[in-house]
Design a protein around this motif. Structure first.
Motif, PDB file in Angstrom:
ATOM      1  N   LYS A 977     -15.607  -3.954  -3.755  1.00 44.02           N
ATOM      2  CA  LYS A 977     -15.386  -4.831  -4.920  1.00 44.02           C
ATOM      3  C   LYS A 977     -14.155  -4.007  -5.516  1.00 44.02           C
ATOM      4  O   LYS A 977     -14.021  -4.588  -6.654  1.00 44.02           O
ATOM      5  CB  LYS A 977     -16.521  -4.258  -5.911  1.00 44.02           C
ATOM      6  CG  LYS A 977     -17.813  -4.904  -5.410  1.00 44.02           C
ATOM      7  CD  LYS A 977     -18.877  -4.671  -6.487  1.00 44.02           C
ATOM      8  CE  LYS A 977     -20.194  -5.489  -6.301  1.00 44.02           C
ATOM      9  NZ  LYS A 977     -21.394  -5.275  -7.074  1.00 44.02           N
ATOM     10  N   VAL A 978     -13.634  -3.198  -5.033  1.00 42.24           N
ATOM     11  CA  VAL A 978     -12.255  -2.735  -5.379  1.00 42.24           C
ATOM     12  C   VAL A 978     -11.087  -3.289  -5.661  1.00 42.24           C
ATOM     13  O   VAL A 978     -10.938  -4.544  -4.585  1.00 42.24           O
ATOM     14  CB  VAL A 978     -11.976  -1.452  -4.567  1.00 42.24           C
ATOM     15  CG1 VAL A 978     -10.513  -0.900  -4.981  1.00 42.24           C
ATOM     16  CG2 VAL A 978     -12.958  -0.244  -4.761  1.00 42.24           C
ATOM     17  N   SER A 979     -10.557  -3.820  -6.743  1.00 43.02           N
ATOM     18  CA  SER A 979      -9.458  -4.508  -7.120  1.00 43.02           C
ATOM     19  C   SER A 979      -8.426  -3.920  -7.954  1.00 43.02           C
ATOM     20  O   SER A 979      -8.914  -2.797  -8.409  1.00 43.02           O
ATOM     21  CB  SER A 979      -9.966  -6.026  -7.508  1.00 43.02           C
ATOM     22  OG  SER A 979     -10.061  -5.821  -8.840  1.00 43.02           O
ATOM     23  N   ILE A1027     -14.425  -3.612  -9.669  1.00 42.44           N
ATOM     24  CA  ILE A1027     -14.188  -2.185  -9.902  1.00 42.44           C
ATOM     25  C   ILE A1027     -12.695  -1.921  -9.758  1.00 42.44           C
ATOM     26  O   ILE A1027     -12.178  -2.190  -8.724  1.00 42.44           O
ATOM     27  CB  ILE A1027     -14.834  -1.066  -9.191  1.00 42.44           C
ATOM     28  CG1 ILE A1027     -16.506  -1.488  -9.250  1.00 42.44           C
ATOM     29  CG2 ILE A1027     -14.927   0.221  -9.800  1.00 42.44           C
ATOM     30  CD1 ILE A1027     -16.812  -0.959  -7.873  1.00 42.44           C
ATOM     31  N   ASN A1028     -12.024  -1.348 -10.590  1.00 35.63           N
ATOM     32  CA  ASN A1028     -10.511  -1.181 -11.047  1.00 35.63           C
ATOM     33  C   ASN A1028     -10.394  -0.072  -9.725  1.00 35.63           C
ATOM     34  O   ASN A1028     -11.125   0.955  -9.734  1.00 35.63           O
ATOM     35  CB  ASN A1028     -10.301  -0.708 -12.234  1.00 35.63           C
ATOM     36  CG  ASN A1028      -8.635  -0.126 -12.028  1.00 35.63           C
ATOM     37  OD1 ASN A1028      -8.403   0.811 -12.001  1.00 35.63           O
ATOM     38  ND2 ASN A1028      -7.645  -1.264 -12.462  1.00 35.63           N
ATOM     39  N   ASP A1031     -10.131   3.160 -11.179  1.00 35.19           N
ATOM     40  CA  ASP A1031     -11.442   4.018 -11.657  1.00 35.19           C
ATOM     41  C   ASP A1031     -12.524   4.348 -10.484  1.00 35.19           C
ATOM     42  O   ASP A1031     -13.070   5.533 -10.437  1.00 35.19           O
ATOM     43  CB  ASP A1031     -12.211   2.983 -12.163  1.00 35.19           C
ATOM     44  CG  ASP A1031     -11.622   2.550 -13.544  1.00 35.19           C
ATOM     45  OD1 ASP A1031     -10.758   3.446 -13.980  1.00 35.19           O
ATOM     46  OD2 ASP A1031     -11.942   1.737 -14.247  1.00 35.19           O
ATOM     47  N   TYR A1032     -12.363   3.601  -9.376  1.00 38.92           N
ATOM     48  CA  TYR A1032     -13.010   3.936  -8.006  1.00 38.92           C
ATOM     49  C   TYR A1032     -12.574   5.343  -7.612  1.00 38.92           C
ATOM     50  O   TYR A1032     -13.391   6.163  -7.215  1.00 38.92           O
ATOM     51  CB  TYR A1032     -12.965   2.904  -7.091  1.00 38.92           C
ATOM     52  CG  TYR A1032     -13.816   2.916  -5.789  1.00 38.92           C
ATOM     53  CD1 TYR A1032     -15.157   2.820  -5.824  1.00 38.92           C
ATOM     54  CD2 TYR A1032     -13.059   3.070  -4.592  1.00 38.92           C
ATOM     55  CE1 TYR A1032     -15.826   2.987  -4.749  1.00 38.92           C
ATOM     56  CE2 TYR A1032     -14.037   3.155  -3.481  1.00 38.92           C
ATOM     57  CZ  TYR A1032     -15.179   3.379  -3.541  1.00 38.92           C
ATOM     58  OH  TYR A1032     -16.057   3.371  -2.471  1.00 38.92           O
ATOM     59  N   LYS A1033     -11.344   5.643  -7.620  1.00 35.34           N
ATOM     60  CA  LYS A1033     -10.612   6.878  -7.101  1.00 35.34           C
ATOM     61  C   LYS A1033     -11.084   7.980  -8.060  1.00 35.34           C
ATOM     62  O   LYS A1033     -11.459   8.991  -7.522  1.00 35.34           O
ATOM     63  CB  LYS A1033      -9.075   6.686  -7.177  1.00 35.34           C
ATOM     64  CG  LYS A1033      -8.681   6.061  -5.832  1.00 35.34           C
ATOM     65  CD  LYS A1033      -7.298   5.711  -6.009  1.00 35.34           C
ATOM     66  CE  LYS A1033      -6.463   6.752  -5.733  1.00 35.34           C
ATOM     67  NZ  LYS A1033      -4.907   6.340  -6.011  1.00 35.34           N
ATOM     68  N   LYS A1053      -9.051   5.130   2.747  1.00 39.67           N
ATOM     69  CA  LYS A1053      -9.302   3.818   2.814  1.00 39.67           C
ATOM     70  C   LYS A1053      -8.539   3.192   1.811  1.00 39.67           C
ATOM     71  O   LYS A1053      -8.111   1.967   1.731  1.00 39.67           O
ATOM     72  CB  LYS A1053     -10.787   3.311   3.098  1.00 39.67           C
ATOM     73  CG  LYS A1053     -10.914   3.256   4.479  1.00 39.67           C
ATOM     74  CD  LYS A1053     -12.455   2.789   4.770  1.00 39.67           C
ATOM     75  CE  LYS A1053     -12.732   1.328   4.750  1.00 39.67           C
ATOM     76  NZ  LYS A1053     -14.306   1.222   4.856  1.00 39.67           N
ATOM     77  N   VAL A1054      -8.569   3.433   0.687  1.00 37.63           N
ATOM     78  CA  VAL A1054      -8.035   3.092  -0.565  1.00 37.63           C
ATOM     79  C   VAL A1054      -6.327   3.462  -0.894  1.00 37.63           C
ATOM     80  O   VAL A1054      -5.950   3.214  -1.657  1.00 37.63           O
ATOM     81  CB  VAL A1054      -8.879   3.577  -1.736  1.00 37.63           C
ATOM     82  CG1 VAL A1054      -8.216   4.823  -2.770  1.00 37.63           C
ATOM     83  CG2 VAL A1054      -9.450   2.644  -2.719  1.00 37.63           C
TER      84      VAL A1054
END
Length: 1137
Positions: A977-979, A1027-1028, A1031-1033, A1053-1054
């Motif tokens: 969902k990361v974007s 999810i931004n 924010d995920y980071k 991975k991010v």
RNA sequence: GCCUGGGUGGUGGAAUUGGUAUACACGAGAGACUUAAAAUCUCUUGGAGGCAACUCCGUGCGGGUUCAAGUCCCGCCCCAGGCACCA
């Protein structure tokens, strides 16, 4: 898919290759030292419970790393100890081999869990490079007199074949093997931890970040009690009562101690004979003269003066201010000042214990032997056996002490010394009890009429196991020591009050003590004479091994006295129970008679509580504030020719009503006896005037008043002459003053803590680095020769004779004396397992230093340990030993801080799923390797932290573990969902709330709630569409300490290249943490009637409007008058109607 | 006996220190997907009553303080750990 195996292996390898956890040397950064209690590498390997604490410290270490601290997080091995040795005995292999294998297993297991340990700082207590410094510290203690040889009986485990410290016992049994412990007299090395008792106790207050429970345990273990020591004289009731003529026998433990006692008897007698020859005879003569002339009970200075005069008469030269510097290897280690040096030879002590501490006697003796000063008592004695010399010295000391004890007023053949916390009850002491092992029995063997009976009792007491002692808790046993009596000093003295002190000394002391007989005809002395009992409820190991028994104010003494009185035959005297303290109560009470005109309602109306109603009397409680009303009632309505007495909380108050109705009233005081006498009252047919205590004693016999008189609680002194009327605290002070003034006692503090028995008769421990030289005595191995390494032996079996297996290695044992180069033998005892662990944390700071235990500058930077985590089972051993060791190192300037561990948290056990302890025996052990294999290290870490509060023990649940695994899987799934789009505001708020909570919770070790909060966040993120990335980071960063592998993987991975653990710990956004909308509860009469979502900063007026508009609230307010409204911003609106 | 913790759903446990009791997780139940099962997802889950809104009861027991008590006070009961005839 989430392949934990691949990910975890990948990152463990990567971190190791990049040396990510090597401790930084950047001293400009603030340091943070996180420490785990290092494990004993047992053969069983780790079970899932072990890593719990390590995971916690790892989480803390990772967060601190990310917060920019220079973090020290090391690990090592506490590898000396019995299991390895027992294994070695069985398999004839060197314990080291076993250790190496186990350590490899442990290390392998630990590495799989992904810890941040800097393995470059790994230490091992069995490494000679390490234990060199354990030995070095021991030598420093030896030089300071803190390590000394003792011959006191110690705890001996017959199964482990070694002596043990008090701390190593569990309920009187060997903590390790559960065997019943014996008391065995033997030569032991002992560390004088009691010198530090007070500091160890006081400095606990400097540790606000230690758990209270552990501090409390330490306080109890140290067991300080304040009171006084009191001397009771002992008199015999046969012949002339001259107890000082008794031949003093060798003190008991010496004869037992000596394995070859028979062949040495001749030698010992020689010593005894010598003592009474010539010089000694003269000295004794001087002493006798002094006593004859001035008697007993004077201050020490008086005897000093008198002895000087007598010495001159005898033509003896003497010095009384002689100070002797005690040196060790040319270094001054102390000063010894005997009371007298006679003829430059005999060192005389007026006290049983010389001014120097007991531990230093050893050094004093060693030094004096080699110095110009001769300890005359040893001059002509020659023996090559060190043991004998030691005994001779000690025995000579005993001889002097015994001979002088009548003067010195200390415990000895003619007196008994007791310790008590309640000197204020001395007037109530009606008997004495000594422990079965008390030396008085041997010393006065000839005077004791029932010696055989006592011997028999001693045997029985010895046989009683600890179990029996506790089971028969209440049942007290004991035997009267017939033929001798003790003198209660305060009663003896106050009885002869009318006489001057000089008279007292002349007449009373001479007559009653020197020629005293215990016959009951002598009226003036009888109440001062108290019987002596031997009973096993008094322990030789605590205090002086003797007590003054006060049956009225001590439960045990009361039980014993009752027991003995019940058993007694016609020939035995009854033990008196004499109340000397009136308890302070919170209600007045009375036995009310003469009540013809008083109804129950009369009493109830003024607030009196009727406890019991009998035919002719009421037992009543009267509230203090109703006393005046009560008095009024009595004056008005009590029948004539009656009196009423009532307890006022501090005393008794009397109201007399004569036949003619005339009323007189007064408070009970020292004049009361006269007053009562005037009214012609009698108590138990005795006129009170003749027996001053009678009023109290009569009152005490009434069941309703009894508990006021027979209580261990504080109160007001009664029946106690000059203490009467004083509250307990003041009475204690006054009694101590009195005792000190008369030289009959002194203020004293006693500790439960005992000196640390520091030698073990086993192979696998640090050798104690001293040699025994025929000429020079005990000599330290020079520092340059350290470490004294363990020799290779063929058999690791303990010899069973109280010597370690090392004693059999001749080529190791035989050495040369470092001082005189003559032949000498090495010490064959080894140190206990707790030695290395007492200071290992310092070595991590500077693990490879071969010049010093630790570099001082480095120590200054890294110490103290900021956060220490380990099992609560170490509260009273390792943690006391380490604090002691550290304080010693502080005193000699090795370390910079007085306390080693700033913050301490104990880890709760993990029990097996069946609720029992994990153990091979139950077959319920869960191996972390299996968990890591199946669910992953990250899942295990998260689960163990989520189980419950960190310090609480908790049962393992594989279902719970699955929950943690699912949590991680959800996080992995979130990656999809990361974007770059912004997250919902709700997500952002929750994220920042989570950052705040997790940061705080890690610092406070509240990992379970930190994880719960992360779960809430993850659940919210899971239901969000996007999810931004940033924010995920942020979330991955706070997750990192808990689940390092998967966080690092997702971090990569991010799109990040550097390790997540090199990134900076996230800061939360204050504005996002603040709630915008809050739920406010509206209560009507304390019940929740509505929940309103409103702006957080809403004021009372606005809120009221909304609340009153609410249907449900309206319903509850309808037709009612509002009395009060309470508004708490952001929380509650409470309406009272 | 003394000291220190603690007692909250079926279970492990939350509760900003007096302010929505039962967060989070497990388990259980129902449903969706499936030929079926596992996995996954959705809903329900302290008790009682009610169609419902809602109401009453509920944090070991008994009292108390307070507008308000799991939390504070008094008196008990039980569990865990430590010490234990410590004078």
């Amino acid at each position: 898919m989430y392949d934990h195996k691949k990910i975890e292996q990948k990152w463990q390898k990567d971190w190791e290759e990049k040396n990510l956890y090597k401790t930084g040397e950047d001293k400009s950064k603030e340091k943070y030292y996180v420490l785990d209690m290092f494990p004993y590498p047992s053969g069983a390997g780790l079970h899932v419970g072990h890593p719990k604490g390590y995971i916690a410290t790892d989480i803390l270490a990772r967060m601190k790393m990310m917060q920019g601290y220079n973090v020290l997080h090391p690990m090592g091995w506490d590898a000396f100890g019995l299991p390895a040795e027992n294994f070695a005995i069985k398999n004839k292999t060197h314990p080291r081999k076993m250790n190496e294998k186990n350590i490899a297993t442990f290390k392998n297991q630990l590495k799989k869990i992904g810890f941040t340990y800097d393995w470059g700082r790994e230490i091992n207590t069995t490494d000679p490079k390490f234990y060199k410094w354990t030995q070095w510290t021991f030598l420093q203690m030896f030089k300071k007199g803190l390590a000394y040889e003792s011959h006191e009986p110690i705890n001996w485990c017959p199964n482990c074949q070694t002596g043990l410290a008090n701390e190593d016992l569990e309920g009187g049994k060997c903590e390790r093997c559960g065997s019943e412990i014996e008391q065995k007299p033997m030569r032991q090395w002992v560390l004088k931890i009691t010198d530090y008792a007070d500091r160890l106790l006081k400095d606990l207050d400097k540790l606000p970040d230690w758990e209270d429970s552990i501090k409390e345990m330490q306080r109890n273990w140290i067991g300080k009690s304040v009171g006084s020591k009191i001397i009771f004289k002992v008199v015999a009731n046969n012949n002339d009562g001259r107890i000082d003529n008794v031949n003093i026998k060798e003190s008991q433990h010496f004869s037992q101690n000596n394995a070859e006692s028979t062949q040495n008897n001749a030698e010992k007698n020689k010593v005894g004979d010598f003592l009474f020859e010539d010089l000694t005879y003269k000295i004794r003569g001087a002493m006798f003269n002094v006593r004859k002339k001035i008697g007993l009970g004077h201050k020490e200075s008086v005897y000093h003066k008198a002895l000087e005069i007598e010495f001159e008469k005898q033509g003896l030269s003497f010095e009384s201010e002689k100070r002797i510097d005690i040196k060790y290897e040319d270094e001054k280690i102390g000063v010894y000042q005997p009371d007298f040096v006679v003829e430059n030879k005999v060192l005389i002590e007026l006290k049983a214990l010389p001014k120097i501490g007991k531990q230093q006697l050893n050094q004093v003796w060693t030094y004096l032997k080699g110095s110009d000063y001769k300890l005359a008592l040893l001059v002509n004695f020659s023996s090559s056996d060190l043991e004998i010399k030691r005994m001779v010295y000690d025995s000579a000391r005993n001889q002097i002490n015994s001979a002088f004890s009548a003067l010195s007023q200390r415990g000895s053949a003619t007196s008994l010394e007791v310790f008590t916390t309640r000197p204020d009850t001395l007037f109530g002491c009606t008997f004495m009890v000594i422990a079965p092992e008390h030396p008085l029995i041997e010393n006065l063997k000839d005077k004791i009429e029932n010696y055989d009976e006592i011997k028999k009792y001693q045997e029985q007491a010895k046989k009683k196991t600890e179990m029996e002692r506790t089971e028969l808790n209440k049942e007290k046993t004991g035997v009267r020591v017939k033929g001798i009596m003790a003198i209660n000093p305060v009663i003896a003295k106050t009885l002869s009050q009318s006489q001057t002190d000089a008279d007292y000394t002349q007449n009373y002391a001479e007559e009653n003590f020197l020629h005293g007989s215990a016959s009951s005809q002598r009226s003036s002395a009888t109440s001062a004479e108290v019987p002596i009992f031997v009973a096993d409820y008094v322990m030789m190991g605590y205090g002086t091994g003797a007590i003054m028994a006060v049956p009225a104010h001590d439960e045990r003494d009361y039980a014993f006295a009752s027991q003995k009185n019940a058993e007694r035959t016609q020939n035995d005297a009854e033990i008196k129970i004499r109340p000397v303290v009136l308890k302070k109560d919170n209600k007045a009470r009375s036995v009310l008679m003469g009540t013809k005109n008083i109804t129950e309602n009369d009493l109830k109306n003024i607030g009196v509580e009727i406890v019991e109603k009998k035919k002719d009397r009421y037992h009543i409680f009267i509230p203090f504030d109703k006393i005046e009303e009560y008095k009024k009632l009595i004056r008005e309505k009590m029948e004539n020719h009656f009196w009423n007495e009532f307890y006022t909380g501090e005393n008794f108050y009397f109201i007399f009503k004569h036949k003619d109705g005339k009323i007189e009233e007064f408070e009970l005081n020292s004049d009361t006896n006269d007053q009562i006498d005037i009214y012609g009252m009698t108590f138990n047919d005795e006129k009170p005037k003749e027996k001053p205590e009678n009023v109290y004693n009569w009152l005490a016999e009434n069941d309703f008043y009894k508990e006021l008189f027979l209580s261990a609680e504080e109160g007001i002194a009664i029946n106690s002459d000059f203490l009467n009327g004083l509250p307990t605290k003041k009475a204690k002070e006054k009694m101590i003053e009195w005792l000190e003034e008369k030289g009959l006692g002194k203020r004293a503090t006693n500790y439960k803590l005992k000196d640390w028995v520091f030698s073990r008769q086993r192979y696998w421990g640090e050798p104690i680095p001293v040699v025994h030289c025929e000429k020079c005595g005990v000599v330290a191995v020079p520092e340059k020769d350290l470490p004294v390494t363990l020799p290779e032996v063929e058999s690791y079996e303990p010899t069973g004779t109280g010597e370690s297996p090392l004693a059999n290695i001749d080529e190791w044992v035989n050495t040369t004396c470092p001082k005189c180069k003559g032949p000498a033998k090495r010490e064959t005892n080894t140190m206990p397992q707790w030695a290395g662990s007492s200071w290992y944390y310092l070595r991590y700071i500077d693990p490879h230093n071969d010049k010093a235990l630790v570099d001082k500058e480095k120590e200054k930077y890294w110490s103290p340990v900021d956060f220490y985590v380990g099992g609560a089972e170490h509260a009273t051993r390792h943690l006391i030993y380490a604090r002691f060791w550290h304080k010693f190192l502080y005193d000699i300037g090795v370390v910079n801080y007085e306390e080693p561990f700033t913050k301490l948290r104990h880890v709760g056990l993990i029990m097996a799923e069946d609720g029992r302890k994990m153990s091979k025996r139950w077959g319920n052990v869960i191996n972390p390797d299996d968990i890591v294999e199946e669910y992953g290290a990250d899942a295990m870490r998260v689960y163990e932290m989520f189980m419950g509060p960190f310090s609480q023990s908790c049962a393992w649940s594989t279902n719970g573990l699955i929950g943690a695994r699912k949590f991680i899987e959800k996080i992995v799934a979130l990656f999809e969902k990361v974007s770059d789009e912004k997250s919902d505001e709700e997500i952002q708020r929750e994220l920042h709330k989570t950052i705040k909570k997790v940061s705080q919770d890690i610092d406070e070790f509240k990992f379970n709630t930190a994880i719960a909060q992360m779960m809430i966040l993850v659940n919210k993120m899971t239901s969000a569409k996007k999810i931004n990335k940033e924010d995920y980071k942020l979330f991955l960063q706070i997750l990192g300490p808990f689940a390092p592998h998967i966080s690092e993987e997702l971090w990569q991975k991010v799109g990040e290249e550097k390790s997540i653990f090199l990134s900076a710990w996230p800061k939360y956004d204050e504005s996002l943490v603040k709630e915008e909308k809050v739920l406010i509860v509206v209560q009507v009469n304390g019940k929740v009637r509505a929940k309103l979502e409103v702006n957080a900063d809403i004021n009372e007026e606005e809120l009221k409007k909304i609340a009153f508009a609410n249907e449900n609230v309206k319903k509850w307010l309808e037709g009612k008058e509002i009395k009060k409204i309470i508004f708490i911003k952001g929380k509650i609106l409470s309406i009272v109607v």
